[in-house]
Design a protein around this motif. Structure first.
Motif, PDB file in Angstrom:
ATOM      1  N   HIS A 187      25.356  25.905  43.705  1.00 38.59           N
ATOM      2  CA  HIS A 187      25.226  27.359  43.858  1.00 38.59           C
ATOM      3  C   HIS A 187      24.873  27.959  42.492  1.00 38.59           C
ATOM      4  O   HIS A 187      25.561  27.706  41.506  1.00 38.59           O
ATOM      5  N   VAL A 188      23.792  28.728  42.444  1.00 41.58           N
ATOM      6  CA  VAL A 188      23.389  29.343  41.181  1.00 41.58           C
ATOM      7  C   VAL A 188      23.983  30.745  41.101  1.00 41.58           C
ATOM      8  O   VAL A 188      23.769  31.572  41.986  1.00 41.58           O
ATOM      9  N   CYS A 189      24.749  31.018  40.079  1.00 42.73           N
ATOM     10  CA  CYS A 189      25.395  32.326  39.962  1.00 42.73           C
ATOM     11  C   CYS A 189      25.816  32.589  38.515  1.00 42.73           C
ATOM     12  O   CYS A 189      25.788  31.702  37.670  1.00 42.73           O
ATOM     13  N   ILE A 190      26.177  33.827  38.262  1.00 41.12           N
ATOM     14  CA  ILE A 190      26.645  34.229  36.938  1.00 41.12           C
ATOM     15  C   ILE A 190      28.062  33.681  36.721  1.00 41.12           C
ATOM     16  O   ILE A 190      28.922  33.789  37.600  1.00 41.12           O
ATOM     17  N   LYS A 191      28.294  33.091  35.561  1.00 41.77           N
ATOM     18  CA  LYS A 191      29.643  32.655  35.135  1.00 41.77           C
ATOM     19  C   LYS A 191      30.365  31.776  36.159  1.00 41.77           C
ATOM     20  O   LYS A 191      31.590  31.872  36.326  1.00 41.77           O
ATOM     21  N   ALA A 192      29.602  30.957  36.864  1.00 41.58           N
ATOM     22  CA  ALA A 192      30.160  29.995  37.833  1.00 41.58           C
ATOM     23  C   ALA A 192      31.040  30.654  38.900  1.00 41.58           C
ATOM     24  O   ALA A 192      31.861  29.993  39.528  1.00 41.58           O
ATOM     25  N   GLY A 193      30.845  31.951  39.088  1.00 38.50           N
ATOM     26  CA  GLY A 193      31.597  32.649  40.144  1.00 38.50           C
ATOM     27  C   GLY A 193      33.069  32.827  39.834  1.00 38.50           C
ATOM     28  O   GLY A 193      33.863  33.176  40.718  1.00 38.50           O
ATOM     29  N   ILE A 194      33.459  32.594  38.590  1.00 42.89           N
ATOM     30  CA  ILE A 194      34.875  32.787  38.226  1.00 42.89           C
ATOM     31  C   ILE A 194      35.185  34.281  38.242  1.00 42.89           C
ATOM     32  O   ILE A 194      34.442  35.082  37.683  1.00 42.89           O
ATOM     33  N   ASP A 195      36.272  34.646  38.911  1.00 39.92           N
ATOM     34  CA  ASP A 195      36.615  36.052  39.125  1.00 39.92           C
ATOM     35  C   ASP A 195      37.890  36.441  38.399  1.00 39.92           C
ATOM     36  O   ASP A 195      38.852  35.682  38.397  1.00 39.92           O
ATOM     37  N   ASP A 196      37.895  37.648  37.848  1.00 42.11           N
ATOM     38  CA  ASP A 196      39.186  38.168  37.377  1.00 42.11           C
ATOM     39  C   ASP A 196      39.587  39.404  38.170  1.00 42.11           C
ATOM     40  O   ASP A 196      40.627  40.001  37.910  1.00 42.11           O
ATOM     41  N   SER A 197      38.768  39.769  39.174  1.00 38.19           N
ATOM     42  CA  SER A 197      39.164  40.923  39.996  1.00 38.19           C
ATOM     43  C   SER A 197      39.893  40.430  41.249  1.00 38.19           C
ATOM     44  O   SER A 197      39.615  39.349  41.763  1.00 38.19           O
ATOM     45  N   ASN A 198      40.837  41.226  41.684  1.00 35.29           N
ATOM     46  CA  ASN A 198      41.664  40.899  42.855  1.00 35.29           C
ATOM     47  C   ASN A 198      42.474  39.616  42.694  1.00 35.29           C
ATOM     48  O   ASN A 198      42.769  38.916  43.662  1.00 35.29           O
ATOM     49  N   VAL A 199      42.806  39.278  41.422  1.00 35.66           N
ATOM     50  CA  VAL A 199      43.724  38.157  41.164  1.00 35.66           C
ATOM     51  C   VAL A 199      44.828  38.629  40.214  1.00 35.66           C
ATOM     52  O   VAL A 199      44.643  39.589  39.468  1.00 35.66           O
ATOM     53  N   ASP A 200      45.951  37.905  40.232  1.00 34.51           N
ATOM     54  CA  ASP A 200      47.095  38.265  39.375  1.00 34.51           C
ATOM     55  C   ASP A 200      46.670  38.413  37.921  1.00 34.51           C
ATOM     56  O   ASP A 200      45.857  37.623  37.437  1.00 34.51           O
ATOM     57  N   THR A 201      47.254  39.375  37.220  1.00 35.70           N
ATOM     58  CA  THR A 201      46.947  39.578  35.804  1.00 35.70           C
ATOM     59  C   THR A 201      47.206  38.287  35.031  1.00 35.70           C
ATOM     60  O   THR A 201      48.220  37.611  35.264  1.00 35.70           O
ATOM     61  N   GLY A 202      46.287  37.938  34.150  1.00 38.41           N
ATOM     62  CA  GLY A 202      46.454  36.729  33.345  1.00 38.41           C
ATOM     63  C   GLY A 202      45.854  35.497  34.004  1.00 38.41           C
ATOM     64  O   GLY A 202      45.767  34.447  33.391  1.00 38.41           O
ATOM     65  N   TYR A 203      45.458  35.622  35.265  1.00 38.00           N
ATOM     66  CA  TYR A 203      44.875  34.480  35.980  1.00 38.00           C
ATOM     67  C   TYR A 203      43.408  34.723  36.303  1.00 38.00           C
ATOM     68  O   TYR A 203      42.950  35.848  36.415  1.00 38.00           O
ATOM     69  N   LEU A 204      42.690  33.623  36.454  1.00 41.77           N
ATOM     70  CA  LEU A 204      41.307  33.679  36.922  1.00 41.77           C
ATOM     71  C   LEU A 204      41.215  32.852  38.198  1.00 41.77           C
ATOM     72  O   LEU A 204      41.975  31.898  38.382  1.00 41.77           O
ATOM     73  N   ALA A 205      40.258  33.218  39.056  1.00 42.97           N
ATOM     74  CA  ALA A 205      40.080  32.475  40.311  1.00 42.97           C
ATOM     75  C   ALA A 205      38.741  31.753  40.299  1.00 42.97           C
ATOM     76  O   ALA A 205      37.709  32.354  40.025  1.00 42.97           O
ATOM     77  N   ASP A 206      38.807  30.482  40.575  1.00 44.41           N
ATOM     78  CA  ASP A 206      37.618  29.663  40.754  1.00 44.41           C
ATOM     79  C   ASP A 206      37.041  29.865  42.137  1.00 44.41           C
ATOM     80  O   ASP A 206      37.765  30.243  43.035  1.00 44.41           O
ATOM     81  N   LEU A 207      35.787  29.494  42.324  1.00 45.19           N
ATOM     82  CA  LEU A 207      35.298  29.355  43.693  1.00 45.19           C
ATOM     83  C   LEU A 207      35.928  28.090  44.284  1.00 45.19           C
ATOM     84  O   LEU A 207      36.308  27.187  43.530  1.00 45.19           O
ATOM     85  N   PRO A 208      36.039  28.000  45.597  1.00 43.89           N
ATOM     86  CA  PRO A 208      36.461  26.724  46.173  1.00 43.89           C
ATOM     87  C   PRO A 208      35.506  25.621  45.695  1.00 43.89           C
ATOM     88  O   PRO A 208      34.308  25.870  45.551  1.00 43.89           O
ATOM     89  N   SER A 209      36.027  24.413  45.420  1.00 43.66           N
ATOM     90  CA  SER A 209      35.160  23.388  44.802  1.00 43.66           C
ATOM     91  C   SER A 209      34.132  22.864  45.792  1.00 43.66           C
ATOM     92  O   SER A 209      33.028  22.490  45.410  1.00 43.66           O
ATOM     93  N   ASN A 210      34.474  22.829  47.066  1.00 45.33           N
ATOM     94  CA  ASN A 210      33.507  22.434  48.093  1.00 45.33           C
ATOM     95  C   ASN A 210      33.623  23.429  49.249  1.00 45.33           C
ATOM     96  O   ASN A 210      34.385  23.226  50.191  1.00 45.33           O
ATOM     97  N   PRO A 211      32.858  24.535  49.151  1.00 37.27           N
ATOM     98  CA  PRO A 211      33.019  25.622  50.127  1.00 37.27           C
ATOM     99  C   PRO A 211      32.735  25.197  51.573  1.00 37.27           C
ATOM    100  O   PRO A 211      33.366  25.721  52.492  1.00 37.27           O
ATOM    101  N   ASP A 212      31.800  24.256  51.780  1.00 32.69           N
ATOM    102  CA  ASP A 212      31.577  23.764  53.152  1.00 32.69           C
ATOM    103  C   ASP A 212      32.844  23.107  53.693  1.00 32.69           C
ATOM    104  O   ASP A 212      33.224  23.314  54.842  1.00 32.69           O
ATOM    105  N   GLU A 213      33.479  22.297  52.849  1.00 34.67           N
ATOM    106  CA  GLU A 213      34.716  21.616  53.271  1.00 34.67           C
ATOM    107  C   GLU A 213      35.797  22.627  53.598  1.00 34.67           C
ATOM    108  O   GLU A 213      36.515  22.489  54.589  1.00 34.67           O
ATOM    109  N   SER A 214      35.921  23.652  52.748  1.00 35.76           N
ATOM    110  CA  SER A 214      36.928  24.693  52.988  1.00 35.76           C
ATOM    111  C   SER A 214      36.637  25.426  54.292  1.00 35.76           C
ATOM    112  O   SER A 214      37.548  25.692  55.083  1.00 35.76           O
TER     113      SER A 214
END
Ligand code: GDP
Ligand code: MN
Ligand code: MN
Length: 252
Positions: free
Chosen positions: A101-128
């Protein structure tokens, strides 16, 4: 023709280990051919794909890129760790993730996650998507499709939209080749990116902020297929002239 697009109400804040399928089933009545559209953020949370910058030690390349952007080098290292290739490192930080998947900053999010944490994309979204889809089908007895979404920018146009990053039982591309237009001309090239279109429609209800609507059901489309994969919509390296162009640029 008509289709319905509606939110699943009262979904709580999702934590690691939460069973998203039960949470959806308890709050909705699912029908055959429904497309369950789920924001990747909550899948990542449920799968425990949260991480903290404290735990990352940046390497040389990360320090170099971080410098250009004024970004935290540990964050840049996190992006590099999840990337197969950096397509542009500055002034945008565009990568291809390990999953293609081509995207900015590997899709890592800091919005809608606990302060101090970052959220990754699922590693295999089809599997999920498949795991959630199979469990939903088992719980409801209905035949459904699942699309996992994220919010992405596009080349050439300002503005982000919802796009598909993983699918279960819906081909992301609908091929119009061989069908006729209104004047009887045979269509030769049109491939419609239906998974992205559905993701875009769902994202209109999800929004990007504090709405709390990570699950949207799309009803009225007959797109359920057999096994499908998001990989069907990624161009091969050989065919992708945009990627080739970006590689040339980065050598200048
Ligand atoms: P992304 O597009 O997958 O990165 O997700 P967004 O951060 O844009 O969120 C999409 C929607 O899901 C928004 O309506 C958010 O408020 C909502 N959302 C995100 N996380 C949660 C959560 O844990 N619980 C609930 N109820 N909503 C969430
Ligand atoms: Mn996101
Ligand atoms: Mn979003």
């Amino acid at each position: 023709m008509n289709m319905e697009v509606f939110t699943v109400e009262n979904i709580p804040l999702i934590n690691e280990g939460d069973d998203i399928t039960s949470i959806i089933c308890e709050r909705s009545t699912i029908e055959d051919n429904d497309i369950i559209v789920i924001a990747s953020t909550i899948v990542a949370k449920a799968e425990g794909r949260m991480f903290r910058l404290e735990d990352i030690i940046p390497g040389e390349k990360a320090l170099e890129i971080a410098d250009k952007h004024n970004l935290d080098a540990r964050f840049v290292q996190a992006v590099l760790d999840r990337s197969k290739e950096v397509l542009v490192d500055y002034p945008i930080f565009l990568v291809e993730t390990q999953n293609g998947h081509v995207c900015i900053k590997a899709g890592i999010d800091d919005s809608n996650v606990d302060t101090g944490y970052l959220a990754d994309l699922p590693s295999n979204p089809d599997e999920s998507a498949k795991k959630i889809g199979l469990a939903l089908e088992q719980k409801t007895g209905k035949k459904i499709s699942v699309i996992l979404t994220d919010t992405n920018g596009r080349a050439f146009k300002i503005g982000q939209t919802g796009i598909a990053i993983g699918v279960y039982k819906i081909h992301p591309i609908m091929n119009w080749k061989g069908q006729k237009d209104l004047f009887g001309n045979v269509l030769e090239i049109t491939e419609e990116a239906i998974a992205d279109e559905i993701a875009g429609a769902a994202n209109l209800l999800m929004g990007e902020g504090d709405g709390g609507y990570p699950v949207v059901i799309v009803r009225g489309l007959k797109f359920r297929s057999e096994e499908a994969s998001i990989q069907e919509m990624y161009r091969s390296d050989r065919e992708d002239i945009i990627k080739k162009g970006l590689r040339c640029l980065s050598k200048v």
